[in-house]
Design an enzyme around this catalytic site. Structure first.
Site, PDB file in Angstrom:
ATOM      1  N   ASP A 346      16.094  -9.770  66.277  1.00 16.31           N
ATOM      2  CA  ASP A 346      16.530  -9.436  66.933  1.00 16.31           C
ATOM      3  C   ASP A 346      18.147  -8.700  64.957  1.00 16.31           C
ATOM      4  OD1 ASP A 346      20.106  -9.030  68.052  1.00 16.31           O
ATOM      5  OD2 ASP A 346      19.791 -10.218  65.724  1.00 16.31           O
ATOM      6  N   GLY A 347      18.401  -7.307  65.884  1.00 10.60           N
ATOM      7  CA  GLY A 347      18.509  -6.555  64.623  1.00 10.60           C
ATOM      8  C   GLY A 347      20.043  -7.519  63.569  1.00 10.60           C
ATOM      9  N   ASP A 364      20.179   2.609  65.728  1.00 14.04           N
ATOM     10  CA  ASP A 364      20.483   3.630  67.151  1.00 14.04           C
ATOM     11  C   ASP A 364      19.999   2.190  68.409  1.00 14.04           C
ATOM     12  OD1 ASP A 364      19.811   5.597  69.321  1.00 14.04           O
ATOM     13  OD2 ASP A 364      17.593   6.066  68.533  1.00 14.04           O
ATOM     14  N   GLU A 367      26.155   2.171  73.105  1.00 15.60           N
ATOM     15  CA  GLU A 367      27.459   2.054  72.905  1.00 15.60           C
ATOM     16  C   GLU A 367      27.841   0.278  73.086  1.00 15.60           C
ATOM     17  OE1 GLU A 367      27.287   3.091  77.130  1.00 15.60           O
ATOM     18  OE2 GLU A 367      26.230   3.689  74.858  1.00 15.60           O
TER      19      GLU A 367
END
Length: 732
Positions: A346-347, A364, A367
């Site tokens: 998970d970023g 990236d 939305e």
């Protein structure tokens, strides 16, 4: 009957998850869809538990009817998966495009109805049969909850990893068929015709094993065939922990979809805009962190610059696997470049925990259309990203926009992200276009196209889209100053926070306004909606139940149902946004809540007989019920205070909170049944329906209005007020 009721809970939990995932893969998943599915599911189950059971129970209260119902639920689950996969064809909607809200609502309401109605009826029928056999209606609730716990654990930690949806549904059918066979065999007329019990059960076990093995190839064939209905030119489809990935092949081009929406396509130029502008802003980019988008072409474009290391964080490893199988060979080679490190993580969690620092962070991702995505657009995340940037480092993200006209909803969403960025970074510039790119840094950012063109030429980079002429156009067009000025001047915007995720509400309103612009004013006054939807009805309920005391128990159970569902949303959301999206642990929280339900119900069932033996049993039961209601209020207020401070050992604390929330609900249900003077089986069905109706409202309000608009702590306070309404009815 206990085993049969457990089978109902087992089937219901797995069916709900399967159908939710199928609907997300067709319609794409934002919080409105999640809330809608939960609301419709609970509403139909309530209708089956109360309305359907009220009419059918007197005529069909037999174990054989229950057995037939279990078989029917299995057939309905299989058919509903197939129908959902064909819904885009039925609605004549192109794959990859958004579906309007009205067809989505109609589909969810109609497609979920049969299975949910039968499931609700079976619970009431099972509770009635169990009481006739010497058990209690409270035990029915406990066994149904235990089956749900087992189904949740089995699905989350085993079935979702190894079986496709049809294989899972067929396995559920085998379980239900086995339990139904036991019910049929319990009939004296059939028992007399059978051989010894040991031989009968051996044959039944062998049949179960054979059917289970047969479900694997049969399920795979059904899975493949029904996916072909949805996708032309399909070359790959796989379900991961996080959704469904599908790939189409057309004339040498590969098109990737995630949960039904276009993720990216090869031969496109969008990755050039994502990567080159932030990389050109930095005079010497060396260490780059990329969150999402790597296989879409971002890595290819980043490596055109003289970087020494790229860390690519991708949540779903199955997405990378699909790319390695179906991207063109030259694109796959890029993934093997020694400068690239691919991390399946998970970023948000990576940014929070890494000890490295970066010249560039490129985000990236889609939305902020869901709570999970919104975590990457909050003030807290921007601060975490700022911490791991080197001096002069650049942070970049993109949001969909419009070339010529910004609706109020689009402007509000984008302005919220812009001002939240400005609260962390000294410098923020926004590039115009159909997609706005936000570049942020603590060092001055250049808007001189000549300098950026010089760097592009000096690094020997040749692009199809981001060329010297295009760079000149972006910074010299009037739109550059207009977009920056419009965002800067936008007033009345709230910062996007982890605990007050207003941006995903803005995005939800933006999505709805595309189909229903005439409701624009209604969405803008969401805070007033919340007050009208909750405050005034609750005040009326508190007054009415003083006149109609017979509603008090049902009202209290409804408020507890609303409270428990909203608190479940709060606990899940808080864990996700504060400590990273870790799928197994989130599944553990859901399972912990169901375990709390079973444990609370079992505890209450043990206490009720002792209370009935006291001189004033009703008074003792009423006192216990009031105690549960008071504890719900106290727990909600404590959660509101506790979530605003760091929580130690979140992997342990959050599941324990879920167990406690479920325990309180499980405690209340058997007590409420014992307090009602009517037949226990019918009372269980009606209270079950009332509990589900409250949960139905909590699911929708919690996900769509309360959490994003009021914030997580404030939502807990609202839950306490709701529980207080039920308490007033009991005490009055």
């Amino acid at each position: 009957m206990r085993l049969s009721l457990a089978s109902v809970g087992f089937t219901s939990t797995i069916a709900q998850i399967l159908l939710m995932r199928e609907l997300v893969a067709v319609f794409y998943g934002n919080e409105l869809l999640y809330g809608l599915v939960l609301m419709v599911w609970l509403a139909w189950v309530a209708a089956g538990s109360w309305g359907l059971a009220k009419n059918l129970l007197p005529r069909y209260a037999r174990p054989q009817v229950f057995a037939s119902g279990l078989i029917l639920t299995s057939l309905l689950l299989l058919s509903q998966i197939a129908l959902i996969r064909n819904v885009r064809n039925l609605l004549n909607i192109t794959p990859g495009t958004f579906v309007e809200f009205a067809p989505m609502v109609v589909t969810v309401v109609l497609f979920l109805a049969p299975l949910c109605l039968v499931g609700g009826f079976l619970f009431t029928l099972g509770a009635h049969l169990l009481t006739k056999a010497g058990g209690t209606a409270g035990q029915a609730y406990a066994w149904e909850s235990m089956g749900a716990v087992f189904g949740g654990v089995l699905f989350s930690f085993a079935l979702i990893r190894w079986l496709d949806p049809f294989q899972t549904a067929l396995l559920v059918a085998v379980v239900n068929l086995t339990v139904a066979s036991l019910l049929y065999l319990s009939s004296p007329a059939i028992t007399s015709l059978l051989p010894r019990p040991s031989i009968t059960y051996l044959l039944l076990t062998c049949t179960f094993i054979l059917f289970s093995l047969a479900s694997i190839p049969l399920g795979h064939n059904l899975h493949t065939a029904t996916l072909q209905w949805q996708w032309d030119d399909l070359v790959y489809a796989a379900d991961s922990l996080y959704g469904r990935i599908t790939v189409q092949a057309r004339n040498g081009q590969r098109i990737f979809y995630e949960n039904g929406l276009l993720a990216f396509e090869t031969q496109g130029t969008f990755p050039e805009e994502v990567t080159h502008f932030p990389l050109l802003e930095h005079p010497q980019p060396q260490n780059v962190l990329l969150i999402g988008g790597g296989i879409a072409g971002d890595l290819r474009e980043i490596l055109k610059h003289p970087v020494s290391k790229v860390t690519y964080v991708e949540l779903d490893p199955r997405l990378v696997e699909s790319a390695e199988m179906h991207l063109p060979p030259e694109e796959v080679t890029i993934l093997k470049d020694p400068r690239i490190t691919i991390l399946p993580s998970d970023g948000r969690l990576f940014v929070k925990s890494t000890s490295q620092s970066y010249d560039l962070i490129i985000l990236d991702l889609p939305e902020p259309s869901t709570g999970a995505l919104n975590r990457f657009y909050t003030l807290e995340f921007f601060r975490e990203a700022h911490t791991i940037l080197k001096p002069g480092g650049v942070f970049s993200l993109g949001l969909p926009a419009s070339e010529n006209y910004w609706s109020p909803e689009l402007a509000r969403r984008n302005a919220s992200v812009y001002h939240t960025l400005r609260a962390v970074f000294a410098e923020v510039i926004v590039l115009p276009g159909e997609h706005n790119f936000y570049l942020a840094s603590d060092s001055p950012l250049t808007t001189d196209p000549q300098l950026l063109v010089h760097r592009l030429t000096e690094r020997g980079i040749e692009n199809r889209w981001v060329t010297p002429d295009y760079i000149e156009y972006i910074f010299k067009t009037d739109r550059f100053a207009q977009v920056q000025g419009a965002l800067e001047a936008f007033t009345g915007i709230r910062y996007n926070h982890d605990l007050r995720p207003i941006c995903y509400y803005y995005d939800l309103v933006l999505w709805l306004s595309l189909f229903y612009p005439h409701l624009r004013g209604l969405f803008e006054s969401a805070s007033l909606i919340t007050i009208w939807v909750l405050g005034i009805p609750l005040a009326l309920v508190a007054v009415l139940i003083r006149w109609q005391r017979r509603w008090a128990i049902h009202t209290a159970i409804a408020t507890i149902g609303l409270a428990q569902m909203t608190l479940q949303v709060v606990i899940l959301f808080a864990f996700q946004v504060l400590y990273g999206y870790v799928y197994n642990q989130v599944s553990l929280i859901v399972t912990a809540f169901m375990a709390g339900l079973a444990l609370g119900s079992a505890t209450s069932n043990r206490l009720i007989p002792n209370a009935l033996q006291t001189p004033t049993p009703r008074r003792r039961l009423r006192g216990m019920f009031i105690g549960v209601q008071v504890t719900v209020i106290f727990f909600s207020l404590s959660l509101a205070a506790g979530l605003q401070a760091p929580v130690p050992a979140p992997a342990v604390v959050f599941p324990l909170l879920a167990v406690l929330a479920g325990f309180l609900t499980g405690m209340a249900f058997p007590l409420a049944i014992a307090l009602l003077p009517e037949d226990a089986g019918l009372a269980a069905g009606r209270l079950y329906a009332t509990d589900l109706a409250g949960g139905c409202l909590g699911a929708l309000l919690g996900t769509v209005l309360l959490v994003p608009i009021l914030g997580i702590p404030q939502t807990c306070i609202v839950v306490a007020l709701v529980a207080l309404t039920g308490l007033i009815g009991i005490v009055a």
